[in-house]
Motif scaffolding. Structure first.
Motif, mmCIF file in Angstrom:
data_model
loop_
_atom_site.group_PDB
_atom_site.id
_atom_site.type_symbol
_atom_site.label_atom_id
_atom_site.label_comp_id
_atom_site.label_asym_id
_atom_site.label_seq_id
_atom_site.Cartn_x
_atom_site.Cartn_y
_atom_site.Cartn_z
ATOM 1 N N GLN A 1 108.021 53.271 137.437
ATOM 2 C CA GLN A 1 108.682 52.068 136.925
ATOM 3 C C GLN A 1 108.976 51.139 138.095
ATOM 4 O O GLN A 1 109.725 51.501 139.000
ATOM 5 C CB GLN A 1 109.984 52.482 136.221
ATOM 6 C CG GLN A 1 110.729 51.373 135.582
ATOM 7 C CD GLN A 1 110.006 50.805 134.376
ATOM 8 O OE1 GLN A 1 109.324 51.525 133.670
ATOM 9 N NE2 GLN A 1 110.140 49.525 134.156
ATOM 10 N N SER A 2 108.392 49.927 138.082
ATOM 11 C CA SER A 2 108.552 49.025 139.220
ATOM 12 C C SER A 2 109.619 47.955 139.027
ATOM 13 O O SER A 2 109.866 47.182 139.938
ATOM 14 C CB SER A 2 107.215 48.349 139.535
ATOM 15 O OG SER A 2 106.809 47.557 138.449
ATOM 16 N N GLN A 3 110.231 47.907 137.855
ATOM 17 C CA GLN A 3 111.335 46.973 137.650
ATOM 18 C C GLN A 3 112.326 47.598 136.680
ATOM 19 O O GLN A 3 111.989 48.533 135.972
ATOM 20 C CB GLN A 3 110.851 45.622 137.128
ATOM 21 C CG GLN A 3 110.357 45.614 135.693
ATOM 22 C CD GLN A 3 108.912 46.060 135.541
ATOM 23 O OE1 GLN A 3 108.155 45.993 136.488
ATOM 24 N NE2 GLN A 3 108.558 46.543 134.383
ATOM 25 N N GLN A 4 113.539 47.077 136.677
ATOM 26 C CA GLN A 4 114.544 47.603 135.763
ATOM 27 C C GLN A 4 114.089 47.373 134.326
ATOM 28 O O GLN A 4 113.561 46.314 134.001
ATOM 29 C CB GLN A 4 115.889 46.932 136.001
ATOM 30 C CG GLN A 4 116.478 47.289 137.341
ATOM 31 C CD GLN A 4 117.850 46.691 137.540
ATOM 32 O OE1 GLN A 4 118.581 46.435 136.607
ATOM 33 N NE2 GLN A 4 118.211 46.480 138.793
ATOM 34 N N ASP A 5 114.288 48.381 133.501
ATOM 35 C CA ASP A 5 113.871 48.316 132.105
ATOM 36 C C ASP A 5 114.907 49.067 131.283
ATOM 37 O O ASP A 5 115.006 50.294 131.380
ATOM 38 C CB ASP A 5 112.486 48.938 131.943
ATOM 39 C CG ASP A 5 111.977 48.922 130.519
ATOM 40 O OD1 ASP A 5 112.723 48.516 129.599
ATOM 41 O OD2 ASP A 5 110.829 49.325 130.311
#
Length: 133
Positions: free
Chosen positions: A85-89
């Motif tokens: 996961q490369s960004q907040q989700d």
């Protein structure tokens, strides 16, 4: 125009397949100790895509499903679900929960799930999903 998610996914998928053992040993040593590395790792991405069609195309995520054998010498196998996961989700915990239960329904075993969080935040670290929240 190229798709940034596709450009991100390809290198991660290739790297995870080529370097799965060092990846696990470096980032998840407690999981890596339970794997019999003398036996081949089988990647089951097609099965994962059937269970979660958006897994291969989600923005900034890479899902890999690997079948490994345990270090105890039993014929039992363990599914290792890796989510990058490369960004907040805000939906990450729920998505992983859903994948786990779909995999359990299909294979009769709950997979081991690990997430690599590659975003810039040191404080964002989802640990669980609780229904009704």
């Amino acid at each position: 125009m190229s798709d940034p998610a596709a450009e991100f996914d390809g290198p991660w998928k290739e790297a995870l397949e080529q370097y799965f053992q060092p990846f696990a040993e470096l980032l998840f040593p407690e999981v890596a100790r339970e794997i019999d590395w003398a036996r081949p790792v089988e990647f089951l991405d097609k099965e994962l895509q059937q269970l979660a069609p958006n897994a291969a195309t989600g923005r900034g995520t890479v899902d890999k499903l690997a079948r490994v054998f345990t270090a105890q010498g039993r014929e039992e196998w363990v599914l290792v679900h890796v989510e990058v996961q490369s960004q907040q989700d805000a939906d990450l915990s729920q998505r992983m929960y859903r994948y786990n239960h779909r995999l359990e329904d299909k294979y009769g075993k709950m997979p081991v799930s690990v997430a690599v969080l590659g975003d810039a935040s040191r404080s964002w670290c989802p640990m669980e999903f609780t229904a009704g929240r």
